[in-house]
Motif scaffolding. Structure first.
Motif, PDB file in Angstrom:
ATOM      1  N   LEU B  11      13.627   4.238  -3.196  1.00 16.10           N
ATOM      2  CA  LEU B  11      12.287   4.484  -3.720  1.00 16.10           C
ATOM      3  C   LEU B  11      11.461   3.195  -3.709  1.00 16.10           C
ATOM      4  CD1 LEU B  11      10.244   6.397  -4.974  1.00 16.10           C
ATOM      5  CD2 LEU B  11      11.247   5.930  -7.214  1.00 16.10           C
ATOM      6  N   SER B  14      10.422   2.319  -0.201  1.00 12.92           N
ATOM      7  CA  SER B  14       9.374   3.184   0.351  1.00 12.92           C
ATOM      8  C   SER B  14       8.016   2.879  -0.266  1.00 12.92           C
ATOM      9  CB  SER B  14       9.715   4.659   0.110  1.00 12.92           C
ATOM     10  OG  SER B  14      10.923   4.978   0.738  1.00 12.92           O
ATOM     11  N   VAL B  15       8.010   2.634  -1.586  1.00 13.71           N
ATOM     12  CA  VAL B  15       6.735   2.319  -2.251  1.00 13.71           C
ATOM     13  C   VAL B  15       6.198   0.987  -1.721  1.00 13.71           C
ATOM     14  CG1 VAL B  15       5.629   1.776  -4.453  1.00 13.71           C
ATOM     15  CG2 VAL B  15       7.279   3.638  -4.330  1.00 13.71           C
ATOM     16  N   ILE B  18       4.474   1.404   1.616  1.00 10.27           N
ATOM     17  CA  ILE B  18       3.134   2.007   1.537  1.00 10.27           C
ATOM     18  C   ILE B  18       2.117   0.995   1.007  1.00 10.27           C
ATOM     19  CG2 ILE B  18       1.730   3.773   0.382  1.00 10.27           C
ATOM     20  CD1 ILE B  18       4.262   5.559   0.358  1.00 10.27           C
ATOM     21  N   LEU B  19       2.497   0.288  -0.081  1.00 11.64           N
ATOM     22  CA  LEU B  19       1.551  -0.661  -0.686  1.00 11.64           C
ATOM     23  C   LEU B  19       1.217  -1.792   0.283  1.00 11.64           C
ATOM     24  CD1 LEU B  19       2.913  -0.884  -4.346  1.00 11.64           C
ATOM     25  CD2 LEU B  19       0.968   0.427  -3.503  1.00 11.64           C
ATOM     26  N   GLN B  22      -1.358  -0.931   2.577  1.00 11.88           N
ATOM     27  CA  GLN B  22      -2.663  -0.902   1.905  1.00 11.88           C
ATOM     28  C   GLN B  22      -3.187  -2.303   1.603  1.00 11.88           C
ATOM     29  OE1 GLN B  22      -1.972   1.590  -1.520  1.00 11.88           O
ATOM     30  NE2 GLN B  22      -1.921   3.461  -0.305  1.00 11.88           N
ATOM     31  N   LEU B  70       5.963  -1.857 -11.406  1.00  8.83           N
ATOM     32  CA  LEU B  70       6.615  -0.573 -11.157  1.00  8.83           C
ATOM     33  C   LEU B  70       8.110  -0.713 -11.392  1.00  8.83           C
ATOM     34  CD1 LEU B  70       4.886   0.236  -7.715  1.00  8.83           C
ATOM     35  CD2 LEU B  70       3.984   0.590 -10.017  1.00  8.83           C
ATOM     36  N   SER B 139       1.811  12.785   3.062  1.00 14.19           N
ATOM     37  CA  SER B 139       2.507  11.717   3.798  1.00 14.19           C
ATOM     38  C   SER B 139       1.746  11.394   5.073  1.00 14.19           C
ATOM     39  CB  SER B 139       3.926  12.139   4.162  1.00 14.19           C
ATOM     40  OG  SER B 139       4.565  12.658   3.053  1.00 14.19           O
ATOM     41  N   ILE B 141      -1.421  11.888   5.536  1.00  9.91           N
ATOM     42  CA  ILE B 141      -2.658  11.227   5.130  1.00  9.91           C
ATOM     43  C   ILE B 141      -2.413   9.724   4.967  1.00  9.91           C
ATOM     44  CG2 ILE B 141      -4.279  10.988   3.193  1.00  9.91           C
ATOM     45  CD1 ILE B 141      -4.087  14.071   2.876  1.00  9.91           C
ATOM     46  N   GLU B 142      -1.288   9.381   4.306  1.00  5.39           N
ATOM     47  CA  GLU B 142      -0.913   7.977   4.124  1.00  5.39           C
ATOM     48  C   GLU B 142      -0.795   7.266   5.472  1.00  5.39           C
ATOM     49  OE1 GLU B 142      -0.330   5.822   1.799  1.00  5.39           O
ATOM     50  OE2 GLU B 142      -0.723   7.126   0.087  1.00  5.39           O
ATOM     51  N   GLU B 144      -2.033   7.938   8.274  1.00  5.44           N
ATOM     52  CA  GLU B 144      -3.259   7.860   9.064  1.00  5.44           C
ATOM     53  C   GLU B 144      -4.289   6.905   8.468  1.00  5.44           C
ATOM     54  OE1 GLU B 144      -4.053   9.348  12.002  1.00  5.44           O
ATOM     55  OE2 GLU B 144      -1.976   9.969  12.095  1.00  5.44           O
ATOM     56  N   LEU B 146      -5.641   7.091   5.467  1.00  2.00           N
ATOM     57  CA  LEU B 146      -6.617   7.761   4.614  1.00  2.00           C
ATOM     58  C   LEU B 146      -6.086   7.782   3.183  1.00  2.00           C
ATOM     59  CD1 LEU B 146      -7.275  10.834   6.903  1.00  2.00           C
ATOM     60  CD2 LEU B 146      -8.895   9.001   6.473  1.00  2.00           C
ATOM     61  N   ASP B 147      -6.998   7.867   2.239  1.00  2.89           N
ATOM     62  CA  ASP B 147      -6.624   7.933   0.831  1.00  2.89           C
ATOM     63  C   ASP B 147      -7.300   9.103   0.161  1.00  2.89           C
ATOM     64  OD1 ASP B 147      -5.011   5.767   0.434  1.00  2.89           O
ATOM     65  OD2 ASP B 147      -6.681   4.390   0.127  1.00  2.89           O
TER      66      ASP B 147
END
Lengths: 213, 208
Positions: B11, B14-15, B18-19, B22, B70, B139, B141-142, B144, B146-147
């Motif tokens: 977990l 994976s987080v 993603i961050l 971003q 987190l 997923s 959306i992430e 691509e 996009l938010d």
């Protein structure tokens, strides 16, 4: 609905499906997990190894509408799905839990299309929370019946024009386009975007109006 | 933005991934050297090896500069304790992975947001089964860039118009009721607007 693996995720899913009024059977090889599931959820439980065809048959896998293979190991879940197919499982939905991306390719080679990686799904929820958005809010609105999300696809040129007309008619009344999917890529439905054959349009609808239409 | 993640398991990894996409600066704290070394090969983030419920370890991860903490280990009590420590260092947003409901109450009573792995994962499965496209698509959306974002609207009643090319309204929620952003919809004070947007541009302006 047959759920193989009654641990954390399997149990939580069983609970959700029961609340929806579905008939659920959980398969787990651990006797204490089985009795806990019977006591806490009152769910039908089959004790045994879900890769074993006799066990799958006892769970009624031949006649189920959906099969979830949710034990902790991806390879076992792949085996469960394959064994179920041999048993004559014709479920429209076979969802396989795979925690390691190494198995993704194997799954697609074996024709298992619905593969989930729970850590990745939850990671999306957590990263949304960091930015102050709760995806669960959207999901809740869906489940409480306020909204529905539907997609329409224009398979060929001929249907495309009919679809454009249909969407133009619907928009402004009961639904609203939120995304366009083209070649597995997401696009925003901006005013000057021209739809092409093969495009999928995702629409959000208000539930009450949806019923009315 | 700096985020400190306690726990480098599936977990946490994976987080972090993603961050990182971003543009967030991520530091992972994990007690296992092996985990840190393994992740260092796959992820371009900072690592601190140590006990996440030890204030000194968290200081080493520069907890006082973090905008979010987190707690994503597999242990409810460690996640609770480290979250409460992070609170003492004044971290504005704290999210803990908690499965047990009494731990969840302790966290929430202390201003720590809670996420349950099994509840979130089973919610996703339910969404897949019943074709909740929006959740299924998250997923994608992430990936691509996009938010989906929520904006709380405060101000005078006015028309919803998004002038930005990279943002698009999905729906407006008002007192438990959903309104579609059709032309002619009037925004009211307290409305919550859900938009989908490209990640590069970080703001949108409703024209009144």
């Amino acid at each position: 609905m047959v759920i193989a693996g009654g641990g954390g995720v399997g149990k939580a899913l069983a609970k959700r499906l029961i609340e929806r009024g579905e008939r659920v059977v959980v398969v787990d090889k651990d006797p204490s997990t089985c009795s806990m599931l019977r006591e806490e959820l009152g769910v039908e439980v089959v004790e045994g190894d879900a890769t074993n065809m006799n066990v799958l048959q006892r769970a009624g896998v031949e006649h189920c509408d959906a099969l979830f293979a949710l034990v902790g190991q991806g390879n076992i879940n792949v085996m469960i799905a394959l064994a179920a197919t041999v048993c004559g499982c014709k479920a429209g939905r076979v969802v396989v839990r795979v925690d390691n991306d190494r198995y993704l390719e194997v799954c697609s080679m074996l024709g298992l299309k619905e593969v989930v990686n729970p850590a990745k799904s939850v990671a999306v929820v957590v990263s949304e929370m960091v930015r102050g958005v709760k995806l669960t809010t959207l999901a809740e609105m869906y489940y409480k019946g306020y909204i529905d999300v539907e997609s329409v696809k224009a398979e060929d040129e001929q249907y495309l024009q009919a679809l454009v007309t249909k969407i133009a008619h619907m928009v402004g009344q009961e639904c609203h386009p939120i995304l366009v999917i083209r070649n597995s890529k997401i696009m925003l439905p901006e005013p000057n975007l021209k739809l092409k054959a093969g495009d999928e349009v995702v629409l959000i609808k208000r539930r009450s109006l949806m019923c009315a239409s | 933005m700096r985020v400190v993640i306690a726990g480098g398991g599936d977990l946490g990894e994976s987080v972090a991934r993603i961050l990182k996409i971003q543009g967030v600066h991520v530091t992972i704290v994990d007690r296992s050297r092996k985990t840190c070394e393994k992740l260092a090969k796959r992820l371009d983030v900072d690592f601190v090896e140590g006990d996440v419920s030890d204030p000194l370890t968290l200081e080493e991860a520069r907890i006082e500069e973090a905008s979010a903490f987190l707690a994503l280990t597999g242990d409810d009590s460690i996640n609770t304790i480290s979250s409460l420590i992070a609170k003492r260092y004044g971290v504005p947003r704290i999210i803990a992975r908690i499965e047990d409901s009494s731990y969840a109450r302790v966290c929430e009573a202390n201003g720590v947001e809670v996420v349950s792995f099994v509840e979130s994962a089973s919610m996703m499965l339910e969404a897949i089964l019943y074709h909740n496209k929006l959740i299924e698509l998250t997923s994608l959306i992430e990936e691509e860039g996009l938010d989906i974002e929520r904006i709380d609207y405060h101000g005078k009643t006015g028309e919803l118009k998004i002038k930005h090319n990279d943002a698009y309204p999905i729906m407006v929620v008002r007192g438990g009721e959903v309104f579609l952003p059709n032309p002619g919809l009037k925004l009211k004070d307290g409305d919550r607007i859900f938009i989908i947007k490209r990640r590069k541009k970080l703001f949108y302006i409703p024209e009144l």
